[in-house]
Design an enzyme around this catalytic site. Structure first.
Site, PDB file in Angstrom:
ATOM      1  N   GLY A   1      35.632  24.519  32.691  1.00  0.00           N
ATOM      2  CA  GLY A   1      35.415  25.967  32.662  1.00  0.00           C
ATOM      3  C   GLY A   1      35.766  26.599  31.321  1.00  0.00           C
ATOM      4  O   GLY A   1      36.066  25.909  30.344  1.00  0.00           O
ATOM      5  N   GLN A   2      35.738  27.937  31.300  1.00  0.00           N
ATOM      6  CA  GLN A   2      35.954  28.669  30.042  1.00  0.00           C
ATOM      7  C   GLN A   2      37.287  28.313  29.397  1.00  0.00           C
ATOM      8  O   GLN A   2      37.348  27.994  28.213  1.00  0.00           O
ATOM      9  CB  GLN A   2      35.900  30.188  30.309  1.00  0.00           C
ATOM     10  CG  GLN A   2      35.996  31.014  29.026  1.00  0.00           C
ATOM     11  CD  GLN A   2      36.369  32.479  29.272  1.00  0.00           C
ATOM     12  OE1 GLN A   2      36.770  32.856  30.385  1.00  0.00           O
ATOM     13  NE2 GLN A   2      36.235  33.301  28.258  1.00  0.00           N
TER      14      GLN A   2
ATOM     15  N   ASP B   1      36.947  17.689  37.058  1.00  0.00           N
ATOM     16  CA  ASP B   1      36.088  18.819  37.407  1.00  0.00           C
ATOM     17  C   ASP B   1      34.921  18.291  38.224  1.00  0.00           C
ATOM     18  O   ASP B   1      34.575  17.111  38.142  1.00  0.00           O
ATOM     19  CB  ASP B   1      35.569  19.493  36.125  1.00  0.00           C
ATOM     20  CG  ASP B   1      35.149  20.939  36.363  1.00  0.00           C
ATOM     21  OD1 ASP B   1      35.742  21.832  35.747  1.00  0.00           O
ATOM     22  OD2 ASP B   1      34.224  21.178  37.173  1.00  0.00           O
ATOM     23  N   ILE B   2      34.314  19.198  38.975  1.00  0.00           N
ATOM     24  CA  ILE B   2      33.125  18.815  39.742  1.00  0.00           C
ATOM     25  C   ILE B   2      31.945  18.675  38.781  1.00  0.00           C
ATOM     26  O   ILE B   2      30.985  17.978  39.038  1.00  0.00           O
ATOM     27  CB  ILE B   2      32.884  19.865  40.866  1.00  0.00           C
ATOM     28  CG1 ILE B   2      32.050  19.290  41.992  1.00  0.00           C
ATOM     29  CG2 ILE B   2      32.319  21.161  40.323  1.00  0.00           C
ATOM     30  CD1 ILE B   2      32.266  20.007  43.304  1.00  0.00           C
TER      31      ILE B   2
ATOM     32  N   TYR C   1      38.768  37.937  45.224  1.00  0.00           N
ATOM     33  CA  TYR C   1      39.435  37.175  44.155  1.00  0.00           C
ATOM     34  C   TYR C   1      40.890  37.653  44.013  1.00  0.00           C
ATOM     35  O   TYR C   1      41.820  36.848  43.959  1.00  0.00           O
ATOM     36  CB  TYR C   1      38.655  37.395  42.862  1.00  0.00           C
ATOM     37  CG  TYR C   1      39.240  36.804  41.597  1.00  0.00           C
ATOM     38  CD1 TYR C   1      39.465  35.431  41.476  1.00  0.00           C
ATOM     39  CD2 TYR C   1      39.528  37.628  40.505  1.00  0.00           C
ATOM     40  CE1 TYR C   1      39.962  34.906  40.288  1.00  0.00           C
ATOM     41  CE2 TYR C   1      40.019  37.105  39.320  1.00  0.00           C
ATOM     42  CZ  TYR C   1      40.242  35.738  39.214  1.00  0.00           C
ATOM     43  OH  TYR C   1      40.734  35.225  38.039  1.00  0.00           O
TER      44      TYR C   1
ATOM     45  N   LYS D   1      44.537  35.820  44.615  1.00  0.00           N
ATOM     46  CA  LYS D   1      45.572  35.737  43.571  1.00  0.00           C
ATOM     47  C   LYS D   1      46.933  36.196  44.126  1.00  0.00           C
ATOM     48  O   LYS D   1      47.962  35.585  43.853  1.00  0.00           O
ATOM     49  CB  LYS D   1      45.180  36.554  42.335  1.00  0.00           C
ATOM     50  CG  LYS D   1      44.046  35.936  41.533  1.00  0.00           C
ATOM     51  CD  LYS D   1      44.374  34.522  41.052  1.00  0.00           C
ATOM     52  CE  LYS D   1      43.303  33.895  40.192  1.00  0.00           C
ATOM     53  NZ  LYS D   1      43.533  32.467  39.931  1.00  0.00           N
TER      54      LYS D   1
ATOM     55  N   ILE E   1      39.503  37.007  29.299  1.00  0.00           N
ATOM     56  CA  ILE E   1      39.658  36.092  28.164  1.00  0.00           C
ATOM     57  C   ILE E   1      38.363  36.073  27.337  1.00  0.00           C
ATOM     58  O   ILE E   1      37.280  35.844  27.872  1.00  0.00           O
ATOM     59  CB  ILE E   1      39.988  34.651  28.651  1.00  0.00           C
ATOM     60  CG1 ILE E   1      41.243  34.646  29.549  1.00  0.00           C
ATOM     61  CG2 ILE E   1      40.169  33.710  27.458  1.00  0.00           C
ATOM     62  CD1 ILE E   1      42.529  35.117  28.895  1.00  0.00           C
TER      63      ILE E   1
HETATM   64  C1  AKB Z   1      37.463  38.227  36.070  1.00  0.00           C
HETATM   65  O1  AKB Z   1      36.928  39.136  35.414  1.00  0.00           O
HETATM   66  O2  AKB Z   1      37.263  38.024  37.268  1.00  0.00           O
HETATM   67  C2  AKB Z   1      38.471  37.341  35.360  1.00  0.00           C
HETATM   68  C3  AKB Z   1      39.876  37.842  35.514  1.00  0.00           C
HETATM   69  C4  AKB Z   1      40.289  39.107  34.904  1.00  0.00           C
HETATM   70  O3  AKB Z   1      40.665  37.189  36.144  1.00  0.00           O
HETATM   71  N1  AKB Z   1      38.139  37.245  33.971  1.00  0.00           N
END
Ligand code: AKB
Length: 308
Positions: free
Chosen positions: A6-7, A29-30, A136, A140, A166
């Site tokens: 990934g990035q 990684d997959i 998401y 977290k 990032i």
């Molecule tokens: C996103 O935009 O979902 C990610 C983050 C801020 O965790 N880059």
């Protein structure tokens, strides 16, 4: 490293190889990485396959796991159940395998997505309201609680930082809300114009990749006896989309931008504008090196070469 293609993984792996030796870092990684060399250790791994992870950790005598695999905020809103499944169950796999094999250390990045609309938006403290409105973000917050639980209950040394958006030149991010801050550079160099999916005034915390790599290495190497917490805010810089465009225009004067906010605007509006990272500074000496001007100059130099 899980999620190594990934990035972040695609730049963190070479940095770790440089520091610890090529043979001491396993990519998993997959997706097979693009520039895999003969001497690089790569293992194809679905992060949801606990048995396969167990085998790698056991047979390769892994002492440190970086768990980078995750579905990000924008994709997570299109498939919330899949995001929950991947983000949570892959983390539980890492925690359980880490516990079983007495892994020395685990790094699992959290995100500014752990915050929500009721969190103070300016200079957001480490310890504050965590009521995200994206799946998401929910994963977290749940993940952060698991990190603290496994540390307290089992003494598993797992450390986490809340990463901002990032910005990087090696691998494109995928499915995040902060992706515009990377795409804008590619489009400015290739086509001298960009249509931005958040408003000109949208301000978010961001970080340049060299600082992101530094945060991973500094945190994994931090003296455990100095750490009073497990999850840390880490700030790099904060800027609006308009400020980023103006900085790019200093290098590419003909660059034009228009703003067409989509569903990601609402996500961006639910996140802080800037964050207070004093715990990270005090407990493990965190200090970023790049500001908006330094990052923009470097990104344009690197991408102009790459996209020639
Ligand atoms: C996103 O935009 O979902 C990610 C983050 C801020 O965790 N880059």
């Amino acid at each position: 490293m899980i999620g190594s293609s990934g990035q972040i993984g695609s730049e963190l792996v070479p940095a770790l190889r440089e520091k610890y030796g090529n043979g001491n870092v396993i990519e998993a990684d997959i997706k097979t990485p693009e520039n895999l060399r003969e001497k690089d250790l790569f293992i194809s791994l679905d992060a949801l396959n606990r048995e396969a992870l167990d085998k790698i950790v056991h047979e390769c005598e892994v002492d440190t796991i970086y768990h980078m695999a995750s579905i990000l905020s924008a994709t997570g809103e299109k498939m919330p159940q899949t995001a929950w499944n991947l983000n949570m169950n892959s983390l539980v796999n890492v925690l359980e395998v880490g516990r079983k094999h007495d892994v020395e250390r685990i790094i699992w990045p959290s995100s500014i997505a752990a915050f929500g609309p009721s969190t103070p938006r300016e200079n957001t403290p480490n310890d504050t309201i965590l009521r995200p409105t994206t799946m998401y973000g929910v994963t977290k917050v749940a993940g952060e609680l698991l990190v603290e639980y496994y540390f307290k209950k089992y003494g598993l040394d797992i450390r986490s930082m809340r990463l901002p958006g990032i910005v990087s030149s090696e691998t494109l991010p995928g499915g995040g809300t902060t992706d515009y801050a990377v795409e804008i550079f590619y489009e400015a160099i290739k086509h001298k114009k960009y249509t931005c999916f958040v408003k000109e005034t949208t301000m978010l915390p961001m970080m340049y990749m060299p600082d992101c790599i530094k945060s991973h290495i500094d945190l994994v190497e931090a003296d455990g006896s100095r750490l009073r917490h497990r999850v840390f805010n880490v700030a790099g810089m904060s800027f609006t989309a308009g400020e980023l465009a103006a900085e790019i225009r200093k290098h590419i004067p003909e660059f034009k931008i228009e703003y067409k906010p989509d569903f990601r605007q609402q996500i961006a509006d639910s996140w802080p504008e800037s964050i207070d990272d004093s715990w990270a500074r005090e407990e493990w000496g965190w200090s970023p090196s790049y500001d908006l001007a330094g990052m923009t100059k470097d990104m344009i130099q690197k991408l102009s070469k790459k996209l020639k």
